[in-house]
Design a protein around this motif. Structure first.
Motif, PDB file in Angstrom:
ATOM      1  N   ALA A 236       0.844  -1.190   0.000  1.00  0.00           N
ATOM      2  CA  ALA A 236       0.000   0.000   0.000  1.00  0.00           C
ATOM      3  C   ALA A 236       0.882   1.244   0.000  1.00  0.00           C
ATOM      4  O   ALA A 236       1.606   1.495   0.967  1.00  0.00           O
ATOM      5  CB  ALA A 236      -0.913  -0.002   1.216  1.00  0.00           C
ATOM      6  N   TYR A 237       0.821   2.000  -1.092  1.00  0.00           N
ATOM      7  CA  TYR A 237       1.574   3.263  -1.182  1.00  0.00           C
ATOM      8  C   TYR A 237       0.749   4.379  -0.545  1.00  0.00           C
ATOM      9  O   TYR A 237      -0.435   4.529  -0.841  1.00  0.00           O
ATOM     10  CB  TYR A 237       1.864   3.617  -2.637  1.00  0.00           C
ATOM     11  N   ASP A 351       7.579 -10.792   1.358  1.00  0.00           N
ATOM     12  CA  ASP A 351       6.936 -12.069   1.656  1.00  0.00           C
ATOM     13  C   ASP A 351       5.508 -12.113   1.120  1.00  0.00           C
ATOM     14  O   ASP A 351       4.771 -13.056   1.372  1.00  0.00           O
ATOM     15  CB  ASP A 351       6.938 -12.338   3.162  1.00  0.00           C
ATOM     16  N   GLU A 352       5.125 -11.055   0.380  1.00  0.00           N
ATOM     17  CA  GLU A 352       3.818 -10.948  -0.268  1.00  0.00           C
ATOM     18  C   GLU A 352       2.657 -10.781   0.706  1.00  0.00           C
ATOM     19  O   GLU A 352       1.510 -10.948   0.338  1.00  0.00           O
ATOM     20  CB  GLU A 352       3.578 -12.124  -1.229  1.00  0.00           C
ATOM     21  N   LYS A 353       2.989 -10.436   1.952  1.00  0.00           N
ATOM     22  CA  LYS A 353       1.950 -10.084   2.921  1.00  0.00           C
ATOM     23  C   LYS A 353       1.805  -8.564   2.957  1.00  0.00           C
ATOM     24  O   LYS A 353       2.680  -7.838   2.497  1.00  0.00           O
ATOM     25  CB  LYS A 353       2.304 -10.626   4.307  1.00  0.00           C
ATOM     26  N   LYS A 354       0.709  -8.078   3.504  1.00  0.00           N
ATOM     27  CA  LYS A 354       0.402  -6.649   3.491  1.00  0.00           C
ATOM     28  C   LYS A 354       1.543  -5.835   4.093  1.00  0.00           C
ATOM     29  O   LYS A 354       2.075  -6.155   5.155  1.00  0.00           O
ATOM     30  CB  LYS A 354      -0.887  -6.386   4.265  1.00  0.00           C
ATOM     31  N   ALA A 355       1.935  -4.767   3.384  1.00  0.00           N
ATOM     32  CA  ALA A 355       3.000  -3.887   3.850  1.00  0.00           C
ATOM     33  C   ALA A 355       2.700  -2.472   3.353  1.00  0.00           C
ATOM     34  O   ALA A 355       1.853  -2.268   2.478  1.00  0.00           O
ATOM     35  CB  ALA A 355       4.359  -4.360   3.347  1.00  0.00           C
ATOM     36  N   PHE A 356       3.416  -1.494   3.920  1.00  0.00           N
ATOM     37  CA  PHE A 356       3.146  -0.090   3.610  1.00  0.00           C
ATOM     38  C   PHE A 356       4.416   0.623   3.161  1.00  0.00           C
ATOM     39  O   PHE A 356       5.490   0.421   3.732  1.00  0.00           O
ATOM     40  CB  PHE A 356       2.571   0.626   4.845  1.00  0.00           C
ATOM     41  N   ALA A 357       4.265   1.455   2.130  1.00  0.00           N
ATOM     42  CA  ALA A 357       5.344   2.348   1.687  1.00  0.00           C
ATOM     43  C   ALA A 357       4.820   3.768   1.849  1.00  0.00           C
ATOM     44  O   ALA A 357       3.943   4.210   1.096  1.00  0.00           O
ATOM     45  CB  ALA A 357       5.714   2.063   0.237  1.00  0.00           C
ATOM     46  N   VAL A 358       5.339   4.474   2.838  1.00  0.00           N
ATOM     47  CA  VAL A 358       4.793   5.783   3.212  1.00  0.00           C
ATOM     48  C   VAL A 358       5.816   6.866   2.918  1.00  0.00           C
ATOM     49  O   VAL A 358       6.993   6.746   3.288  1.00  0.00           O
ATOM     50  CB  VAL A 358       4.419   5.820   4.707  1.00  0.00           C
ATOM     51  N   LEU A 359       5.358   7.932   2.262  1.00  0.00           N
ATOM     52  CA  LEU A 359       6.221   9.074   1.990  1.00  0.00           C
ATOM     53  C   LEU A 359       5.611  10.295   2.674  1.00  0.00           C
ATOM     54  O   LEU A 359       4.488  10.700   2.350  1.00  0.00           O
ATOM     55  CB  LEU A 359       6.336   9.296   0.474  1.00  0.00           C
ATOM     56  N   LEU A 360       6.324  10.859   3.649  1.00  0.00           N
ATOM     57  CA  LEU A 360       5.869  12.036   4.379  1.00  0.00           C
ATOM     58  C   LEU A 360       6.551  13.269   3.803  1.00  0.00           C
ATOM     59  O   LEU A 360       7.776  13.275   3.635  1.00  0.00           O
ATOM     60  CB  LEU A 360       6.201  11.906   5.868  1.00  0.00           C
TER      61      LEU A 360
END
Length: 671
Positions: A236-237, A351-360
């Motif tokens: 999730a970006y 690992d193809e599980k839910k993860a987050f890429a957050v840019l502040l």
């Protein structure tokens, strides 16, 4: 029948239980069986990742091949597995020295002989590595691009059977790429010396323009590209515009469980942010390239094992570190390009599980990014001044210095010549990209030595020089293979075993080095510079104004693209990134911040697009009332049309005019 070096027999079977098959089919079946055996035997995997098998079969069939695989997509196996099948050595060209060393060590740990040659190695180390290659004692030879076409290597190449050339980080060969390196351009010259040897080029980030340029520069016989979708359905970006990054960061680290990486632009900030997190009860540490090598390794291990949950780092962290369960990656500063961001953000959720890429970010970050870009391109005359000062600082004269390595303190250098550190550093990086120098920071984690003297000569020396005898005997007892390849040693351990101070061991080894009994490379914690070519006169340092301008303009366009990414709030983040790399057929991800907002309108993508298709031309032609818009969509419920209009208004796609009518915002064409 063909006999491979790995001991597998590729047997051309003539019978097939389901009928007659062609020779090409037989070969393919045998190849598939062989590469699966190799994958299981050496890497312990039962199956390849998507597209790896196709890429491997392509290069084994003799095709020049370009593989575009996202970060974590398993690029190294695409040349390591076929390298175990082909007769002859595989040349692997990469600019990432740390990654090169890691891969060589990993191959050796699996019983696969491999060598590496890069700037910063001593002549003796290079000689030993080449001897192993020449005597058939290596399946893989890793080379940094500036070492590729040295006279010594080209002479040795006449006696080496090469089965394949692998070009990692292949975007570096394109002047339109985000990390262009001129020494890469010379790779194509190998093809004149190695006719018929296939080339496998690999990269995780390349636009359409760069994809074509890579194949042209490497002289592909025909365009041949394997490309995995850049979609990451589990990632999730999120872009968050905030003036309180600290509070937002703490909420992310608290609410998202699991390990994470936080990227910042400078070293000072790594310490500050890690300290802030630690004071808030979050197990965090910091990392940057200027740390002691042993300390860097210790921090990496602590993070990989989970004893440290969050690593705050410059972009030095992550390359070659395969930790699949990273749950979030946060950028506190704007990256320089979509390529850099996609690669760094892509370290989450392997690992193809839910993860987050957050840019502040905040508006000031955009001004800072543009300012930093200007600093990254000092004027050519200033770059020449820095190059001339570097030669003087290291006491080199034109025509000397090639393959020499020097400890380099940039702060002392800048103080001595009155340079601003950031300008001097970026000038040195420009000189490095042009292939004149290589900058590294404490490349070795241990001191190293190898004996130059033969065993019988060494014995006579010990008899004649009794003061060195105990140390030599202790080295021979403590370390194996020291006559054939460099061994990592500890002066402190040798001193402890001999009951003498470590400083005395260092002095004795230094003297043995001077007497040419052995080659001794003391460990250093200080940055180093290696000259890839002889020092030239500063006025002869050619920097084409047109080339300089084009390079800077490309950097400006990449920065504009990342600014557009963070400034846009009405298009799926994943779609934006993927379309930048030329993949235009992706669907909305449904999990980025933009998609989640649109989902609140209770509209499917199909419904939203159907409404937009009707009302957008109307609103562009003239202002319309809400009633006119709902009437124009008779097959869609009034509520859903209102939800779509509300979303478009909230996301600055349409304006509300004073008399209660809506109109399309001028110049706003993206969905």
């Amino acid at each position: 029948m063909r006999n491979t070096q790995d001991g597998y027999l590729l047997i051309f079977v003539t019978l097939y239980p389901y009928g007659i098959i062609s020779g090409l089919q037989r070969i393919t079946i045998i190849m598939i069986s062989t590469i699966h055996q190799i994958l299981a035997r050496y890497w312990g995997y039962s199956a390849f990742r998507p597209m790896q098998e196709e890429i491997i079969l392509s290069v084994l069939s003799g095709h020049d091949t370009l593989a575009l695989l996202p970060t974590g997509g398993g690029k190294s196996l695409c040349f390591q597995v076929p390298g175990m099948v082909t007769a002859g050595i595989t040349l692997v060209i990469t600019p990432l020295i740390a990654l090169m060393k890691d891969q060589v060590e990993n191959l050796k740990s699996k019983g696969i002989p491999a060598e590496a040659i890069y700037s910063g190695m001593t002549p003796r180390e290079v000689e030993l590595a080449m001897n192993h290659v020449l005597h058939g004692q290596a399946r893989f030879l890793y080379l940094s691009p500036e070492r590729l076409l040295t006279e010594r290597f080209l002479t040795a190449l006449e006696h080496i059977k090469v089965g394949m050339i692998a070009v990692d980080e292949a975007h570096c060969i394109s002047q339109w790429g985000y990390d262009f390196r001129p020494p890469y351009l010379r790779i194509a010259e190998l093809r004149d010396r190695l006719p018929g040897v296939p080339v496998l080029a690999l990269t995780a980030t390349a636009t359409r323009k760069v994809v074509n340029d890579i194949q042209d520069k490497l002289r592909f016989s025909q365009y041949h590209v394997f490309e995995r979708s850049f979609e990451r359905n589990n990632l999730a970006y999120v872009v968050s515009r905030t003036e309180n990054k600290t509070d937002r960061l703490l909420r992310i680290c608290t609410n998202v469980k699991g390990s994470g990486i936080i990227y910042v632009r400078n070293r000072r900030k790594t310490r500050e942010v890690a300290g802030l997190l630690a004071r808030s009860g979050i197990r965090a540490d910091y990392y940057h390239a200027g740390l002691d090598p042993r300390e860097r390794e210790k921090k990496q291990d602590a993070w990989k094992s989970g004893s440290i949950r969050v690593m705050v780092s410059t972009n030095a962290f992550g390359m070659g570190i395969d930790k699949p369960d990273v749950r979030f990656v946060v950028h506190l500063d704007l990256p320089d390009s979509p390529e850099a961001y996609f690669q760094e953000a892509g370290r989450a959720g392997r690992d193809e599980k839910k993860a987050f890429a957050v840019l502040l970010f905040e508006e000031a970050d955009i001004l800072d990014a543009r300012h930093n870009l200007d600093l990254s391109y000092p004027e050519p005359e200033f770059i020449r001044r820095v190059y001339k000062a570097l030669g003087n600082y290291l006491n080199l004269v034109p025509g000397t210095g090639r393959d020499t390595t020097h400890v380099f303190d940039i702060n002392n250098f800048c103080n001595q010549y009155d340079f601003k550190p950031v300008m001097a550093y970026n000038s040195l990086k420009f000189i490095e990209r042009e292939g004149f120098i290589v900058m590294n920071e404490a490349m070795s984690t241990h001191s190293k030595l190898v004996f130059n003297a033969r065993k019988d000569d060494l014995y006579r020396f010990q008899v004649e020089h009794a003061a060195f005898d105990p140390l030599i005997k202790m080295i021979l007892r403590s370390y194996g293979g020291v006559f054939s390849e460099p061994a990592s040693i500890s002066e402190a351990e040798l001193g402890q075993r001999l009951s003498i101070p470590a400083e005395t061991v260092t002095q004795l080894l230094t003297r043995l080095h001077q007497l040419d009994i052995l080659t001794y490379v003391p460990r250093t914690d200080k940055p180093q510079i290696t000259f890839s070519s002889e020092l030239i006169k500063a006025e002869d340092l050619r920097i084409s104004p047109q080339f300089y301008h084009e390079r800077k303009q490309e950097a400006v366009q990449r920065l504009d693209a990342i600014i557009n990414y963070v400034s846009t709030s009405n298009r799926c983040r994943s779609q934006m990134l993927i379309s930048y790399f030329g993949q235009s057929d992706s669907r909305r991800c449904g999990i980025c911040d933009v998609c989640i907002e649109r989902n609140k309108a209770n509209l499917s993508e199909l419904e939203f697009n159907n409404i937009l298709e009707v009302i957008k031309p109307m609103l562009k032609a003239a202002p319309c009332s809400l009633k006119e818009l709902t009437n124009a969509c008779p097959r869609i419920s009034e509520e859903k049309v209102i939800n779509a209009v509300t979303w478009l208004t909230d996301n600055d796609k349409i304006d509300v005019v004073s008399d209660g009518f809506f109109r399309w915002r001028s110049g706003n064409e993206d969905q």
